[in-house]
Design a protein around this motif. Structure first.
Motif, PDB file in Angstrom:
ATOM      1  N   UNK A  37       4.716   5.807   7.188  1.00 17.33           N
ATOM      2  CA  UNK A  37       4.642   5.733   5.364  1.00 17.33           C
ATOM      3  C   UNK A  37       5.294   6.788   4.934  1.00 17.33           C
TER       4      UNK A  37
ATOM      5  N   UNK B 203      -5.529  14.170   4.397  1.00 18.10           N
ATOM      6  CA  UNK B 203      -5.239  12.290   4.021  1.00 18.10           C
ATOM      7  C   UNK B 203      -4.692  12.318   6.013  1.00 18.10           C
TER       8      UNK B 203
ATOM      9  N   UNK C 168       0.183  -1.554  -0.169  1.00 20.18           N
ATOM     10  CA  UNK C 168      -0.506   0.050   0.496  1.00 20.18           C
ATOM     11  C   UNK C 168       0.981   1.587   0.147  1.00 20.18           C
TER      12      UNK C 168
ATOM     13  N   UNK D  31       2.965   1.654  -3.279  1.00 26.32           N
ATOM     14  CA  UNK D  31       1.613   1.877  -3.953  1.00 26.32           C
ATOM     15  C   UNK D  31       1.252   3.957  -4.129  1.00 26.32           C
ATOM     16  N   UNK D  32       1.201   4.233  -2.867  1.00 29.92           N
ATOM     17  CA  UNK D  32       0.655   5.320  -2.795  1.00 29.92           C
ATOM     18  C   UNK D  32       2.685   6.516  -2.788  1.00 29.92           C
TER      19      UNK D  32
ATOM     20  N   UNK E 138      -0.852  17.452   2.546  1.00 35.03           N
ATOM     21  CA  UNK E 138      -1.960  16.317   2.966  1.00 35.03           C
ATOM     22  C   UNK E 138      -3.166  15.225   3.826  1.00 35.03           C
TER      23      UNK E 138
ATOM     24  N   UNK F 249       1.773   7.120  -6.606  1.00 37.39           N
ATOM     25  CA  UNK F 249       1.169   8.229  -6.955  1.00 37.39           C
ATOM     26  C   UNK F 249       1.526   9.353  -6.283  1.00 37.39           C
ATOM     27  N   UNK F 250       1.708   9.132  -4.908  1.00 42.80           N
ATOM     28  CA  UNK F 250       2.344  11.226  -4.793  1.00 42.80           C
ATOM     29  C   UNK F 250       3.573  11.739  -5.784  1.00 42.80           C
TER      30      UNK F 250
ATOM     31  N   UNK G 192       2.081  12.082  -9.127  1.00 39.83           N
ATOM     32  CA  UNK G 192       0.724  13.666  -8.537  1.00 39.83           C
ATOM     33  C   UNK G 192       1.852  15.234  -9.021  1.00 39.83           C
TER      34      UNK G 192
END
Lengths: 221, 444
Positions: free
Chosen positions: B363, B346, B4, B7-8, B343, B11-12, B15
């Motif tokens: 994280x 989040x 996870x 993946x994040x 974020x 993505x971040x 982006x």
């Protein structure tokens, strides 16, 4: 299930003290659906945040599931929130970078559940809100109502005893709002999930078991 | 959970393209410089052939003759005692050095005094030779030479491409033989594949090639040469020069690195008994065996005490490395604070659903380590390109920067440290945001 005794909340700055909640006493039974109403700024969200252990009261006692929560340290509180509570926010607070299913899996990640089990549970939760076909989409690809249904799936995926909803229909039109409310009512009825909901909508509030009103931080009848 | 996070993280990064570009640019540039510096230090001072035993090596590369005399002077203080001026004189006596002559050692001083040092496994005496102008295929090139003994090839483990070292017997017989390096082979013999037995003409004399050594990174002159000739080709008047100064240096392989103190003490004892030429005015002799890093530091930052040179060198290098790491880290921390602040929704949602501070810090640090690793890979590629450019342009003269396994390990450790530190501080700060405030900041 939830017991609040003499809860007060004061916001202090250098020059001013604001009393946000004044001596609130409240009891919510297991399986009960409670709505909290009141004008803007009356302390509804503050009260919900305190019940949801997102904020601390300045004074008073909170018991949830017969546990004196205020004695918990932050790590224990996080664990308690993860296992016992589910949240639905007015503005959804979905993580845009994650797909729908990854968003729904979020509470399970902090329970250290394996990925296949998480996926299975998240799919079930999405199915229950009618969005299984959108699980690979991203929040930006969904309508407001769909986003809120994803948020509900995220709130229920861990099968919490209590769901706290802060104006869940506030950003939705009446049709979508009605759909979301129906899901909450169904959850409450079929799973006996205790729900505390803040709302401005009298029609929604009337569908719940109990309604309390706040005015300037005080509970009014 | 890590799947996870990965993946994040990607993505971040995808982006926030601008932040990602700025971060990667800073990280990769910093790491490119760090890796190049590490490669340089490793090439010069690392334990690689031909100086694999670097930790056990001691060198005598400098001999000083000094004239020390006793100097005395008076210090006069004038004070008022009861209104009357009183003069107080103090006699100061001290040693002053008013003449110094420093050079390499003579063969005779090494030969007579340092062949039986304690704690020594092996030793070699060698001398820098002349630069030969060689003409071949209508072109002229200059070849550096060094005169060595047979033990030189045991003390230093040269990588031989062809042939091997010459023997003690060959040296004693003053055979006209030479060992050359790869560069000389290519320059002198062109495409000829095997050059053993071929001849090189130096100042009209014919020398038979008995070995070819491969390229190596280190640029130290006592190992980097085009021609390695037996020291017995040095004229006898030079070898028999009775003075203590000359053109020779000595290298010793110690039983173990900690023996350096004992060897230094013994050398100090020995030099007390070495007579200085009577016709000169010098009265003190100084010879100190040095480790390679001491000798290296002393050649760059001169101080009579080599350990001080080494200390200054370490300070300067640490300062530079610190700056190269510290400044980009501060920059990356600032970028990360901004990136993570965006974020906050989040962070709020994660906290509400059970993330504790450790989860969040883990994280964000993980995301940063991934970013840094990508930057590290880009930095590695850039460093390899830069090393290639430096080596092919020969800006370092005979030195070559080799990217060794150890350089990669150091660089990887620096990269990880960089990633963890620059991620940890903002992550810790952000994880402290109150949930309610985090949820208020922005919405999705």
């Amino acid at each position: 299930m939830i017991q609040l005794n003499n809860i007060s909340k004061v916001y202090k700055t250098k020059t001013i003290e604001t009393l946000a909640l004044d001596n609130i006493n409240l009891s919510v039974e297991k399986g009960e659906f409670l709505s909290i109403m009141g004008p803007s700024g009356c302390g509804k969200s503050t009260l919900l945040n305190i019940i949801g252990l997102l904020d601390e009261p300045s004074s008073g006692m909170i018991n949830i599931s017969d546990q004196a929560i205020l004695e918990y340290k932050s790590k224990a509180l996080a664990k308690f929130r993860n296992q016992k509570l589910g949240f639905i926010f007015q503005s959804f607070h979905l993580i845009n970078d994650l797909s729908v299913i990854d968003n729904v899996e979020l509470p399970l990640i902090y329970r250290n559940i394996g990925s296949s089990e998480r996926k299975k549970l998240a799919e079930e939760a999405l199915e229950s809100v009618g969005l299984k076909n959108r699980m690979k989409h991203f929040p930006s690809q969904l309508s407001g109502g769909q986003k809120q249904r994803v948020a509900i799936a995220r709130a229920i995926v861990g099968k919490p005893e209590i769901i706290l909803a802060d104006e869940p229909t506030g950003n939705l039109d009446s049709v979508m709002g009605g759909e979301v409310m129906d899901i909450l009512l169904k959850l409450n009825k079929e799973n006996s999930t205790t729900i505390v909901m803040v709302t401005h909508d009298k029609l929604m509030a009337e569908k719940t078991h109990k309604l309390i009103r706040l005015f300037d931080g005080s509970q009014v009848n | 959970m890590f799947k996870n996070y990965i993946k994040l993280a990607f993505k971040v990064l995808a982006r926030r393209k601008f932040f990602t570009f700025i971060s990667l640019f800073g990280i990769s540039l910093t790491l490119m410089i760090l890796m190049t510096i590490t490669a340089f230090i490793d090439s010069e001072l690392g334990a690689h052939p031909p100086i694999s035993d670097i930790d056990k090596m001691a060198f005598i590369n400098e001999v000083s003759k000094k004239r020390i005399r006793i100097d005395s002077s008076y210090t006069r203080d004038t004070t008022l005692v009861n209104g009357v001026s009183k003069i107080d004189s103090t006699l100061n006596v001290r040693e002053v050095n008013d003449m110094t002559s420093t050079s390499s050692a003579s063969f005779s001083v090494l030969d007579k005094n340092f062949r039986k040092l304690p704690y020594i496994e092996n030793y070699s005496f060698f001398s820098y030779g002349q630069v030969y102008d060689v003409f071949k295929n209508n072109s002229k090139f200059a070849l550096k030479s060094i005169y060595v003994d047979a033990a030189y090839w045991q003390v230093f483990d040269f990588p031989f491409l062809e042939g091997g070292p010459y023997s003690k017997q060959s040296i004693q017989n003053q055979e006209q033989i030479v060992i050359i390096n790869k560069k000389t082979k290519e320059a002198y013999f062109g495409d000829l594949e095997q050059v053993l037995g071929e001849e090189i003409i130096l100042d009209g004399k014919h020398y038979q090639v008995v070995g070819v050594v491969d390229d190596f990174g280190n640029s130290r002159p006592f190992i980097k040469s085009d021609l390695y000739l037996p020291y017995t080709h040095i004229p006898s008047d030079i070898l028999n020069n009775p003075d203590v100064l000359g053109s020779f240096e000595a290298v010793f392989t110690l039983e173990k690195s900690s023996r350096i103190k004992g060897v230094k003490a013994e050398v100090k004892r020995i030099i007390g008994g070495i007579p200085l030429p009577a016709d000169q005015e010098f009265n003190t002799l100084e010879i100190a065996p040095l480790t390679l890093s001491e000798a290296y530091s002393k050649s760059l930052i001169y101080n009579e005490d080599a350990s001080k040179s080494q200390w200054y060198m370490i300070l300067i290098l640490s300062g530079l490395l610190g700056l190269f790491i510290f400044l980009p880290t501060i920059n990356l921390i600032n970028i990360n604070v901004t990136r993570i602040l965006e974020r906050s929704s989040e962070i709020g949602a994660r906290k509400a659903f059970g993330a504790n501070r450790t989860n969040l810090v883990g994280q964000f640090v993980f995301e940063n380590v991934i970013l840094t690793l990508i930057g590290g890979i880009i930095g590695l590629i850039l460093a390899l390109i830069l090393l290639n450019i430096i080596n092919s342009s020969e800006v370092l003269g005979d030195g070559k920067l080799l990217f060794q396994g150890s350089t990669f390990v150091y660089s990887f450790l620096i990269t990880m440290l960089f990633g963890i530190v620059s991620g940890l501080i903002p992550a810790w700060r952000m994880s402290k945001i109150h949930i309610v405030n985090a949820l208020k900041e922005n919405v999705s």
